[in-house]
Design a protein around this motif. Structure first.
Motif, PDB file in Angstrom:
ATOM      1  N   LYS A  53       0.852  -1.184   0.000  1.00  0.00           N
ATOM      2  CA  LYS A  53       0.000   0.000   0.000  1.00  0.00           C
ATOM      3  C   LYS A  53       0.883   1.228   0.000  1.00  0.00           C
ATOM      4  CE  LYS A  53      -3.756   2.382   0.360  1.00  0.00           C
ATOM      5  NZ  LYS A  53      -4.525   2.572  -0.856  1.00  0.00           N
ATOM      6  N   SER A  54       0.586   2.142  -0.911  1.00  0.00           N
ATOM      7  CA  SER A  54       1.306   3.406  -0.968  1.00  0.00           C
ATOM      8  C   SER A  54       0.460   4.483  -0.309  1.00  0.00           C
ATOM      9  CB  SER A  54       1.580   3.781  -2.424  1.00  0.00           C
ATOM     10  OG  SER A  54       2.086   5.086  -2.495  1.00  0.00           O
ATOM     11  N   ILE A  55       1.082   5.199   0.624  1.00  0.00           N
ATOM     12  CA  ILE A  55       0.384   6.275   1.328  1.00  0.00           C
ATOM     13  C   ILE A  55       1.194   7.542   1.114  1.00  0.00           C
ATOM     14  CG2 ILE A  55      -0.358   7.122   3.589  1.00  0.00           C
ATOM     15  CD1 ILE A  55      -0.413   4.080   4.358  1.00  0.00           C
ATOM     16  N   GLY A  56       0.548   8.617   0.745  1.00  0.00           N
ATOM     17  CA  GLY A  56       1.274   9.865   0.523  1.00  0.00           C
ATOM     18  C   GLY A  56       1.500  10.100  -0.954  1.00  0.00           C
ATOM     19  N   SER A  57       2.730  10.417  -1.324  1.00  0.00           N
ATOM     20  CA  SER A  57       3.067  10.809  -2.684  1.00  0.00           C
ATOM     21  C   SER A  57       2.797   9.695  -3.690  1.00  0.00           C
ATOM     22  CB  SER A  57       4.546  11.196  -2.739  1.00  0.00           C
ATOM     23  OG  SER A  57       4.928  11.438  -4.067  1.00  0.00           O
ATOM     24  N   SER A  58       2.200  10.064  -4.826  1.00  0.00           N
ATOM     25  CA  SER A  58       1.999   9.088  -5.906  1.00  0.00           C
ATOM     26  C   SER A  58       3.016   9.309  -7.018  1.00  0.00           C
ATOM     27  CB  SER A  58       0.570   9.210  -6.455  1.00  0.00           C
ATOM     28  OG  SER A  58       0.375  10.515  -6.972  1.00  0.00           O
ATOM     29  N   ASN A  59       4.013  10.145  -6.757  1.00  0.00           N
ATOM     30  CA  ASN A  59       5.088  10.391  -7.705  1.00  0.00           C
ATOM     31  C   ASN A  59       5.871   9.087  -7.896  1.00  0.00           C
ATOM     32  OD1 ASN A  59       7.753  10.948  -8.618  1.00  0.00           O
ATOM     33  ND2 ASN A  59       7.535  13.084  -8.007  1.00  0.00           N
ATOM     34  N   PRO A  60       6.012   8.593  -9.148  1.00  0.00           N
ATOM     35  CA  PRO A  60       6.665   7.297  -9.364  1.00  0.00           C
ATOM     36  C   PRO A  60       8.089   7.230  -8.812  1.00  0.00           C
ATOM     37  CG  PRO A  60       5.832   8.180 -11.441  1.00  0.00           C
ATOM     38  CD  PRO A  60       5.526   9.183 -10.393  1.00  0.00           C
ATOM     39  N   TYR A  61       8.839   8.327  -8.903  1.00  0.00           N
ATOM     40  CA  TYR A  61      10.210   8.329  -8.399  1.00  0.00           C
ATOM     41  C   TYR A  61      10.218   8.102  -6.891  1.00  0.00           C
ATOM     42  CZ  TYR A  61      11.613  10.161 -12.929  1.00  0.00           C
ATOM     43  OH  TYR A  61      11.829  10.301 -14.267  1.00  0.00           O
ATOM     44  N   ASN A  62       9.351   8.821  -6.162  1.00  0.00           N
ATOM     45  CA  ASN A  62       9.291   8.672  -4.711  1.00  0.00           C
ATOM     46  C   ASN A  62       8.781   7.295  -4.309  1.00  0.00           C
ATOM     47  OD1 ASN A  62      10.264  11.226  -4.339  1.00  0.00           O
ATOM     48  ND2 ASN A  62       8.286  12.132  -3.826  1.00  0.00           N
ATOM     49  N   MET A  63       7.816   6.752  -5.060  1.00  0.00           N
ATOM     50  CA  MET A  63       7.280   5.431  -4.741  1.00  0.00           C
ATOM     51  C   MET A  63       8.336   4.350  -4.916  1.00  0.00           C
ATOM     52  SD  MET A  63       3.411   5.576  -6.241  1.00  0.00           S
ATOM     53  CE  MET A  63       3.002   3.899  -5.909  1.00  0.00           C
ATOM     54  N   VAL A  64       9.093   4.418  -6.010  1.00  0.00           N
ATOM     55  CA  VAL A  64      10.140   3.418  -6.261  1.00  0.00           C
ATOM     56  C   VAL A  64      11.224   3.531  -5.203  1.00  0.00           C
ATOM     57  CG1 VAL A  64      12.000   2.777  -7.844  1.00  0.00           C
ATOM     58  CG2 VAL A  64       9.704   3.138  -8.719  1.00  0.00           C
ATOM     59  N   ARG A  65      11.643   4.749  -4.892  1.00  0.00           N
ATOM     60  CA  ARG A  65      12.695   4.925  -3.880  1.00  0.00           C
ATOM     61  C   ARG A  65      12.217   4.480  -2.495  1.00  0.00           C
ATOM     62  NH1 ARG A  65      14.243   9.828  -7.012  1.00  0.00           N
ATOM     63  NH2 ARG A  65      16.305   9.359  -7.865  1.00  0.00           N
ATOM     64  N   ALA A  66      10.949   4.739  -2.166  1.00  0.00           N
ATOM     65  CA  ALA A  66      10.398   4.295  -0.881  1.00  0.00           C
ATOM     66  C   ALA A  66      10.340   2.766  -0.829  1.00  0.00           C
ATOM     67  CB  ALA A  66       9.008   4.882  -0.662  1.00  0.00           C
ATOM     68  N   THR A  67       9.989   2.137  -1.947  1.00  0.00           N
ATOM     69  CA  THR A  67       9.952   0.674  -2.013  1.00  0.00           C
ATOM     70  C   THR A  67      11.346   0.099  -1.805  1.00  0.00           C
ATOM     71  OG1 THR A  67       8.101   0.818  -3.568  1.00  0.00           O
ATOM     72  CG2 THR A  67       9.226  -1.294  -3.416  1.00  0.00           C
ATOM     73  N   PHE A  68      12.351   0.700  -2.444  1.00  0.00           N
ATOM     74  CA  PHE A  68      13.727   0.226  -2.264  1.00  0.00           C
ATOM     75  C   PHE A  68      14.195   0.457  -0.829  1.00  0.00           C
ATOM     76  CE2 PHE A  68      13.868  -0.325  -6.739  1.00  0.00           C
ATOM     77  CZ  PHE A  68      14.896  -1.234  -6.963  1.00  0.00           C
ATOM     78  N   ASN A  69      13.760   1.565  -0.222  1.00  0.00           N
ATOM     79  CA  ASN A  69      14.101   1.828   1.175  1.00  0.00           C
ATOM     80  C   ASN A  69      13.535   0.737   2.069  1.00  0.00           C
ATOM     81  OD1 ASN A  69      12.886   3.347   3.858  1.00  0.00           O
ATOM     82  ND2 ASN A  69      14.995   3.914   3.374  1.00  0.00           N
ATOM     83  N   ALA A  70      12.303   0.304   1.795  1.00  0.00           N
ATOM     84  CA  ALA A  70      11.681  -0.769   2.578  1.00  0.00           C
ATOM     85  C   ALA A  70      12.417  -2.088   2.357  1.00  0.00           C
ATOM     86  CB  ALA A  70      10.211  -0.909   2.197  1.00  0.00           C
TER      87      ALA A  70
END
Length: 191
Positions: free
Chosen positions: A139-156
Motif C-alpha cells: 500500500k502506498s500512502i502519501g506521494s503518488s510520484n513514481p520516483y518517490n514510490m520506487v525509492r520508498a519501495t527500495f528503502n523498505a
C-alpha cells in the motif's frame, strides 16, 4: 593479430549479451520536459527504469536525453550499476512486513500466503515483478510520484531481514530462532 582482437571483442560482447539477457527491465515512467529557448521549445525526456533477475536482485535507474530510446538506455545502464540483493522467503514473498519512506512517499509491504499474487500499485508492481516476488500486498500512502514510490519501495526492501542474517547477528542457530518463533506463536494463541 587483427583477427584475434576482433574475435576477442566478439566473445566479450557475446558474454555481455548473455549477462544482460538474465535481467528483466520494466519502464516505469517517462517524463517530457521542455526548455524554452529563443527559437521556441526544446524537448527532452527523462526515463525511470527498474531492472531485476527475478531471483532476488533488483535495481532502478534514471536517465535523461533528447530522445526516448537514449533516455531508456541510460536509465537501464544506471539500474544495472545499482543492483541490490533482497532475501526472499521460499523465493516468492517477503520474510516480514516492512515500512519504507522517501520524501513524502510512504509504502507498507506485507508478506502474503501462496496464491495471493502481487497486490500493488504501478511503480511498486514493476519492482516486485522484476525482483521475482509472486505474493505480496503493498500500500502506498502519501506521494503518488513514481520516483518517490520506487525509492520508498527500495528503502523498505533494504530493511528486509532473513532469519539467517538475524541468527548470524545474534550468534544463534537458525533452527533455534525458528523454534522460538513457533513457540512464541503457540504461547500467544494459548492466552
Amino acid at each position: 593479430m587483427a583477427g584475434e582482437r576482433e574475435r576477442g571483442g566478439r566473445e566479450r560482447s557475446k558474454e555481455r549479451e548473455e549477462r544482460d539477457s538474465e535481467f528483466v527491465d520494466k519502464l516505469v515512467h517517462i517524463n517530457r520536459v521542455a526548455k524554452v529557448v529563443k527559437g521556441g521549445k526544446r524537448f527532452g525526456f527523462a526515463a525511470l527504469v527498474v531492472i531485476g533477475d527475478q531471483k532476488g536482485r533488483v535495481g532502478f535507474g534514471h536517465g535523461k536525453a533528447r530522445e526516448v530510446p537514449e533516455a531508456i538506455r541510460k536509465a537501464t545502464d544506471s539500474a544495472k550499476r545499482n543492483l541490490t540483493r533482497v532475501a526472499l522467503r521460499e523465493g516468492r514473498t517477503l520474510h516480514h512486513d516492512i515500512f519504507g519512506r522517501h520524501g513524502a512517499g510512504r509504502v507498507y509491504l506485507r508478506a502474503a500466503p501462496a496464491g495471493t499474487g502481487i497486490i500493488a500499485g504501478g511503480p511498486m508492481r514493476a519492482v516486485f515483478e522484476t525482483l521475482g516476488i509472486q505474493d505480496v500486498v503493498a500500500k502506498s500512502i502519501g506521494s503518488s510520484n513514481p520516483y518517490n514510490m520506487v525509492r520508498a519501495t527500495f528503502n523498505a526492501l533494504k530493511h528486509q531481514d532473513s532469519p539467517r542474517s538475524v541468527a548470524a547477528r545474534r550468534n544463534i542457530k537458525v533452527s533455534t530462532l525458528q523454534a522460538r518463533r513457533v513457540g512464541g506463536d503457540a504461547e500467544a494463541s494459548a492466552d
